[in-house]
Design an enzyme around this catalytic site. Structure first.
Site, PDB file in Angstrom:
ATOM      1  N   CYS A   1       0.753  -1.271  -0.142  1.00 39.52           N
ATOM      2  CA  CYS A   1       0.073  -0.096   0.109  1.00 39.52           C
ATOM      3  C   CYS A   1       0.888   1.243  -0.058  1.00 39.52           C
ATOM      4  CB  CYS A   1      -0.800   0.009   1.239  1.00 39.52           C
ATOM      5  SG  CYS A   1      -0.304  -0.420   2.917  1.00 39.52           S
TER       6      CYS A   1
ATOM      7  N   HIS B   1      -3.250   6.445   4.266  1.00 37.77           N
ATOM      8  CA  HIS B   1      -1.479   6.709   4.465  1.00 37.77           C
ATOM      9  C   HIS B   1      -1.039   7.927   3.965  1.00 37.77           C
ATOM     10  CE1 HIS B   1      -1.839   2.483   5.733  1.00 37.77           C
ATOM     11  NE2 HIS B   1      -1.085   2.032   4.676  1.00 37.77           N
TER      12      HIS B   1
END
Length: 340
Positions: A130, A243
């Site tokens: 990710c 994130h």
């Protein structure tokens, strides 16, 4: 004519998101199967306006199915992905198991779409980590212009990257802070995550880096350019989804911040929000549910000859996992399978 699609791990965070995105992007699906472990058998999941009941992954026959999305971790992929691939079903795997296999393409469609054509060696395509996925989307258009020599990245990764357990732990510990009679000891994480940050994601390696940090190095080299040097520090933060990354880039050639901003504005998958004023940048809360990778705080680094700094934010359950997997399937369909 559309595709016969399988989603393995359909009851998890990423599996559910894959179903949502397949429906949102109107991926051409003729038939879809939602698979899960035996303990989740019969659990209902949503696919657009339909409700699907999960079937048993262990008993499923992949023969005749076109594409299988795997979101069941490396152990599950190791057992079931080869079975699906052998049955003629193209596997798009979200785990780290196949990312470093030279016979398995590692794909971010905005960066290296042509790589999907190498899927036939094992009938498997790997989805990147990710934190890597959102970073390389930002790096590639800049690399094409000025050639990147070195990247220094610090990540601020949300607890959803650890699955439902990580999200539950943050929630329970946050409540416990306000209730002195309750104490929630760390289980998913090595230390308290509520109102804290933890500079430790995945296991430690011999050189002192963590495996998450190593993944960012190895995957960037495989996806963008093996000549790029990368050093990473990956940190878990008390954010549920999204994130963030602080990225310092050193180029071979000079790249002006204004030109970099224009390049990124035109690049696929990127949204530039970069105003030098209060709130003129994007934070994780604002990126949740969005397809884009957001770039802010673009500025020259005066400490090196050809340097830039930027801030990169993305929904890790989307671009960092489910969205990228669906984009891989779209790219595979457009370049190779040509259905729908």
């Amino acid at each position: 004519m559309g595709y016969k699609v399988v989603v393995c791990g359909a009851t998890g965070n990423v599996g559910r998101e894959m179903l949502n995105i397949l429906a949102e992007r109107q991926f051409p699906v003729d038939e879809i199967a939602a698979l899960a472990s035996r303990r989740s058998l019969g659990t209902e999941v949503s696919f657009g306006d339909k409700t699907l009941k999960t079937k048993d992954l262990a008993e499923f026959d992949f023969t005749g199915w076109d594409i299988a999305f795997f979101a069941i971790g490396s152990d599950g992929s190791k057992e079931y992905a080869p079975k699906a691939a052998k049955a003629g079903c193209v596997v798009i795997d979200n785990s780290s198991l196949y990312r470093y296999d030279p016979d398995v393409p590692l794909v971010v469609p905005e960066v290296n779409p042509e790589a999907v054509e190498g899927y036939s060696k094992k009938n498997i395509i790997a989805n990147p980590n990710c934190s890597t996925a959102q970073m390389v989307v930002a790096l590639k258009p800049l690399h094409d212009r000025a050639r990147i020599k070195r990247v220094v990245v610090s990540t601020y990764q949300s607890v959803s990257g650890s699955g439902k357990g990580g999200m539950d732990e943050l929630w329970d510990q946050t409540k416990a802070v306000y209730n002195p009679t309750t104490d929630v000891e760390p289980d998913v994480y090595t230390k308290q995550i509520a109102f804290n940050v933890i500079p430790h994601i995945d296991v430690f390696m011999e050189d002192g880096s963590t495996k998450e940090e190593w993944k960012m190095v190895a995957e960037t080299k495989k996806i963008v350019d093996p000549a790029i040097k990368v050093t990473a520090t990956c940190v878990r933060v008390p954010v549920f989804v999204g994130h963030s990354e602080s990225i310092n880039i050193e180029f071979e050639d000079f790249l002006d911040e204004d030109e970099a901003r224009d390049i990124l504005r035109e690049a696929p998958g990127i949204m530039v929000i970069d105003k030098r004023e209060d709130g003129g940048y994007v934070t994780p809360v604002e990126c949740v549910g969005d397809f884009a990778t957001f770039i802010s705080r673009i500025r020259q680094d005066s400490t090196i000859e050809n340097g830039l700094n930027l801030w990169c934010v993305s929904d890790n359950l989307r671009k960092g996992a489910a969205l990228n997997a669906v984009q891989i399937a779209e790219t595979l369909g457009a370049r190779v399978l040509k259905k729908g």
